[in-house]
Scaffold this motif. Structure first.
Motif, PDB file in Angstrom:
ATOM      1  N   TYR A  18       8.665   3.539   1.553  1.00 50.86           N
ATOM      2  CA  TYR A  18       9.727   2.615   1.804  1.00 50.86           C
ATOM      3  C   TYR A  18      10.590   2.457   0.251  1.00 50.86           C
ATOM      4  O   TYR A  18      11.644   2.532   0.166  1.00 50.86           O
ATOM      5  CB  TYR A  18       9.593   1.436   2.392  1.00 50.86           C
ATOM      6  N   ARG A  28      -1.651  11.206  -1.567  1.00 49.35           N
ATOM      7  CA  ARG A  28      -2.813  10.270  -1.360  1.00 49.35           C
ATOM      8  C   ARG A  28      -3.046  10.355   0.117  1.00 49.35           C
ATOM      9  O   ARG A  28      -4.130  10.056   0.674  1.00 49.35           O
ATOM     10  CB  ARG A  28      -2.426   8.919  -1.977  1.00 49.35           C
ATOM     11  N   ILE A  29      -2.046  10.217   0.875  1.00 49.16           N
ATOM     12  CA  ILE A  29      -2.082  10.249   2.166  1.00 49.16           C
ATOM     13  C   ILE A  29      -3.016  11.408   2.851  1.00 49.16           C
ATOM     14  O   ILE A  29      -3.679  11.180   3.546  1.00 49.16           O
ATOM     15  CB  ILE A  29      -0.757   9.951   3.110  1.00 49.16           C
ATOM     16  N   GLN A  80      -2.235   4.836  -7.433  1.00 49.57           N
ATOM     17  CA  GLN A  80      -2.416   5.706  -6.165  1.00 49.57           C
ATOM     18  C   GLN A  80      -3.372   6.764  -6.770  1.00 49.57           C
ATOM     19  O   GLN A  80      -3.240   7.997  -6.166  1.00 49.57           O
ATOM     20  CB  GLN A  80      -1.190   6.267  -5.727  1.00 49.57           C
ATOM     21  N   VAL A  99      14.061   5.087   5.733  1.00 49.22           N
ATOM     22  CA  VAL A  99      13.112   4.265   5.914  1.00 49.22           C
ATOM     23  C   VAL A  99      12.393   4.183   7.323  1.00 49.22           C
ATOM     24  O   VAL A  99      11.222   4.580   7.827  1.00 49.22           O
ATOM     25  CB  VAL A  99      13.530   2.952   5.744  1.00 49.22           C
ATOM     26  N   LEU A 144      10.536   7.749   7.468  1.00 51.75           N
ATOM     27  CA  LEU A 144       9.176   7.622   6.549  1.00 51.75           C
ATOM     28  C   LEU A 144       8.133   6.806   7.543  1.00 51.75           C
ATOM     29  O   LEU A 144       6.966   7.020   7.437  1.00 51.75           O
ATOM     30  CB  LEU A 144       9.545   7.243   5.409  1.00 51.75           C
ATOM     31  N   GLY A 145       8.778   5.728   7.988  1.00 53.80           N
ATOM     32  CA  GLY A 145       7.903   5.064   9.116  1.00 53.80           C
ATOM     33  C   GLY A 145       7.119   5.777   9.895  1.00 53.80           C
ATOM     34  O   GLY A 145       6.121   5.567  10.422  1.00 53.80           O
ATOM     35  N   ALA A 167       6.623   9.158   9.605  1.00 50.39           N
ATOM     36  CA  ALA A 167       6.061  10.297   8.888  1.00 50.39           C
ATOM     37  C   ALA A 167       4.639  10.253   9.064  1.00 50.39           C
ATOM     38  O   ALA A 167       3.771  11.090   9.105  1.00 50.39           O
ATOM     39  CB  ALA A 167       6.711  10.657   7.741  1.00 50.39           C
ATOM     40  N   THR A 168       4.047   8.935   8.903  1.00 44.36           N
ATOM     41  CA  THR A 168       2.765   8.760   8.721  1.00 44.36           C
ATOM     42  C   THR A 168       1.916   8.348   9.944  1.00 44.36           C
ATOM     43  O   THR A 168       0.813   8.861  10.221  1.00 44.36           O
ATOM     44  CB  THR A 168       2.428   7.741   7.710  1.00 44.36           C
ATOM     45  N   ARG A 225      -1.396   6.463  10.540  1.00 43.82           N
ATOM     46  CA  ARG A 225      -2.638   7.007  10.179  1.00 43.82           C
ATOM     47  C   ARG A 225      -2.962   6.571   8.846  1.00 43.82           C
ATOM     48  O   ARG A 225      -2.104   6.372   7.932  1.00 43.82           O
ATOM     49  CB  ARG A 225      -2.339   8.615  10.088  1.00 43.82           C
ATOM     50  N   ALA A 258      -4.411   6.285   5.043  1.00 44.66           N
ATOM     51  CA  ALA A 258      -4.323   7.328   3.884  1.00 44.66           C
ATOM     52  C   ALA A 258      -5.856   7.876   3.930  1.00 44.66           C
ATOM     53  O   ALA A 258      -6.779   7.093   3.781  1.00 44.66           O
ATOM     54  CB  ALA A 258      -3.891   6.670   2.941  1.00 44.66           C
ATOM     55  N   VAL A 259      -5.969   9.129   3.628  1.00 40.19           N
ATOM     56  CA  VAL A 259      -7.242   9.907   3.223  1.00 40.19           C
ATOM     57  C   VAL A 259      -7.930   9.460   2.052  1.00 40.19           C
ATOM     58  O   VAL A 259      -8.951   9.107   1.828  1.00 40.19           O
ATOM     59  CB  VAL A 259      -7.021  11.407   3.277  1.00 40.19           C
ATOM     60  N   GLY A 260      -6.907   9.220   1.009  1.00 38.37           N
ATOM     61  CA  GLY A 260      -7.520   8.673  -0.146  1.00 38.37           C
ATOM     62  C   GLY A 260      -7.751  10.148  -1.076  1.00 38.37           C
ATOM     63  O   GLY A 260      -8.117  11.306  -0.553  1.00 38.37           O
ATOM     64  N   LEU A 261      -7.787   9.959  -2.339  1.00 34.24           N
ATOM     65  CA  LEU A 261      -7.956  11.125  -3.301  1.00 34.24           C
ATOM     66  C   LEU A 261      -9.664  11.008  -3.730  1.00 34.24           C
ATOM     67  O   LEU A 261      -9.520  11.757  -4.914  1.00 34.24           O
ATOM     68  CB  LEU A 261      -7.042  11.007  -4.371  1.00 34.24           C
TER      69      LEU A 261
END
Lengths: 99, 262
Positions: free
Chosen positions: A8, A50-51, B59, B118, B121-122, B124-125, B128, B130-133
Motif C-alpha cells: 500500500y 518476501r511474500i 524485509q 490499493v 494490491l489488497g 494480490a496477496t 496469504r 508471507a512465506v518469508g526469506l
C-alpha cells in the motif's frame, strides 16, 4: 504485521510521484518524482520477493536500480544541455516542437 | 545483519517501525510536491530513500538496503544537488498552474489511480501469509543474490553493464560544449574595460559590505554619497532574495539613531 502494508505504501508513493511529474514545472523536480516512482516499484518488488519466498524480486529491484542510475545520468545531462541553450530549467519553456 | 533478520521475523518491532516510518515517508513524498524550492524537494526525496532502505533491510533484503543507501542517497541525490547548483538557485519553481485545470484533473486522476492500485494490491496477496526469506537467505542474502545474478540472470547482468557504459558515454556527449568564439586575450579584456560604455567599472566592481558596520557579502556597499551599490553583491545572492537591506547600515540612519539614544 501483514506484508501487504508495504505494497500500500508503495502504491501511495507511486501515485504521489505520478502527480509530481504532471504538476511540477521544474525539470529537476519532475525528474526526482520519476525517481520516486521507480523506488516505489522497487519496494513492491522487494515485498513480493518476501511474500513468495524467493530472491528473484530482489534481483529485479537491483536491475531497476542500475537502469535508474543510467536514466539519472542521461536525464541530468539533457537538463544541463537544455539549460545551457535556453537558460531555463522549466519544462514549459522547452516547447519548440509546439510552434 | 542478525538484528535486521530478527526485525524481519518478529512481528511487533517491525509493525512499530512500519507505522512510524510509513506515514512519515508518505508525508515527505507529499512535501516534495508542495515545497517551492527544488533543494528542499531533494532533501525530502533523500529522506524517502533512506526510509525505503530501512524497509528493505526490515524485509530481509539487506544487500538492497545497503545498495539503496549507497547508490540513491549517496550517488544519485548528490548528482541531483550538483545539477541544482550548476543550473542555479535563481531558477525557482513557480507553483502557479500554466495549463488551466491541470491540477484538479491530476489530483482526481491520482485518487482514482491510487484507489485502484490499493484495491488491486489488497487482492494480490489474497490474505496469504508471507512465506518469508529465511529459507532463500539460508546462506546469507548477499550470497543468494550473487547466485541468482551470476547463474539465472547472467545475460541481463552483462546487458546492463553495456547500458551503464553507453549511459556514461551519452552523458559525456550531451554535457560536452564546444567553444565557438576565440578566448579573449588579456589585451582585449583590457581594451573592453577602458573603451566600454562607461569608466565606472574600469577599476573593477566595488566589493560588498559596509565597512566598520557589517562586512558581509550579502550587504551592498555604500558609495561615498551614502547610496547603496547593488552591483557590489553577487547576482545569484540577489536573485535568491538573500541580499540584506542596506538601510540599517546607512550612515544617515546611524546618525539619527545615535542622536535618539542621546
Amino acid at each position: 504485521m501483514d506484508a501487504s502494508n508495504y505494497l500500500y505504501i508503495s502504491a501511495l508513493l507511486f501515485t504521489i510521484g505520478a502527480v509530481g511529474v504532471v504538476v511540477r514545472r521544474n525539470a529537476i523536480v519532475v525528474f526526482m518524482c520519476i525517481e520516486l516512482m521507480l523506488n516505489a516499484a522497487n519496494l513492491s518488488l522487494v515485498t513480493f520477493s518476501r511474500i513468495n519466498g524467493n530472491l528473484d524480486g530482489q534481483v529485479m529491484a537491483f536491475f531497476t536500480m542500475v537502469v535508474a542510475a543510467c536514466e539519472v545520468v542521461v536525464g541530468l545531462a539533457i537538463i544541463v544541455a537544455i539549460y545551457r541553450s535556453r537558460r531555463s530549467a522549466s519544462v514549459d519553456d522547452a516547447s519548440l516542437l509546439k510552434r | 545483519m542478525q538484528l535486521a533478520l530478527e526485525v524481519g521475523q518478529t512481528a511487533t518491532p517491525e509493525a512499530v517501525m512500519f507505522w512510524i516510518l510509513g506515514p512519515l515517508s508518505v508525508v515527505a513524498a507529499l512535501g516534495m510536491l508542495l515545497v517551492k524550492k527544488a533543494v528542499h524537494s531533494a532533501i525530502l526525496m533523500a529522506f524517502v530513500m533512506v526510509v525505503l532502505a530501512i524497509f528493505y533491510i526490515a524485509q530481509d533484503a539487506v544487500f538492497l538496503g545497503i545498495v539503496q543507501v549507497v547508490v540513491y542517497t549517496g550517488a544519485v541525490m548528490m548528482l541531483f544537488l550538483f545539477i541544482l547548483m550548476l543550473v542555479g538557485v535563481d531558477t525557482s519553481d513557480s507553483l502557479t498552474e500554466t495549463i488551466s485545470g491541470l491540477r484538479p484533473i491530476a489530483i482526481t486522476a491520482a485518487i482514482g489511480f491510487g484507489g485502484l492500485m490499493v484495491a488491486l494490491l489488497g487482492r494480490a496477496t489474497l490474505g496469504r501469509d508471507a512465506v518469508g526469506l529465511s529459507a532463500a537467505n539460508a546462506n546469507g542474502n548477499v550470497e543468494g543474490i550473487a547466485f541468482a545474478l551470476f547463474s539465472t540472470y547472467v545475460f541481463p547482468f552483462e546487458v546492463v553493464s553495456a547500458l551503464l557504459i553507453t549511459a556514461a558515454m551519452g552523458a559525456m556527449v550531451l554535457a560536452h560544449s564546444q567553444r565557438i568564439t576565440a578566448r579573449p586575450t588579456q589585451r582585449q579584456l583590457s581594451i573592453n574595460r577602458f573603451r566600454g560604455k562607461s569608466l565606472g567599472t574600469a577599476a573593477g566592481l566595488p566589493g560588498p559590505g559596509v565597512y566598520a558596520r557589517h562586512n558581509a557579502v550579502d550587504v551592498p556597499a555604500l558609495l561615498p554619497d551614502g547610496t547603496p551599490a547593488p552591483s557590489s553583491v553577487n547576482a545569484s545572492l540577489e536573485a535568491r532574495g538573500d541580499m540584506l537591506d542596506y538601510k540599517s547600515f546607512d550612515l544617515a540612519e546611524v546618525n539619527t539613531q545615535i542622536e535618539e539614544e542621546k
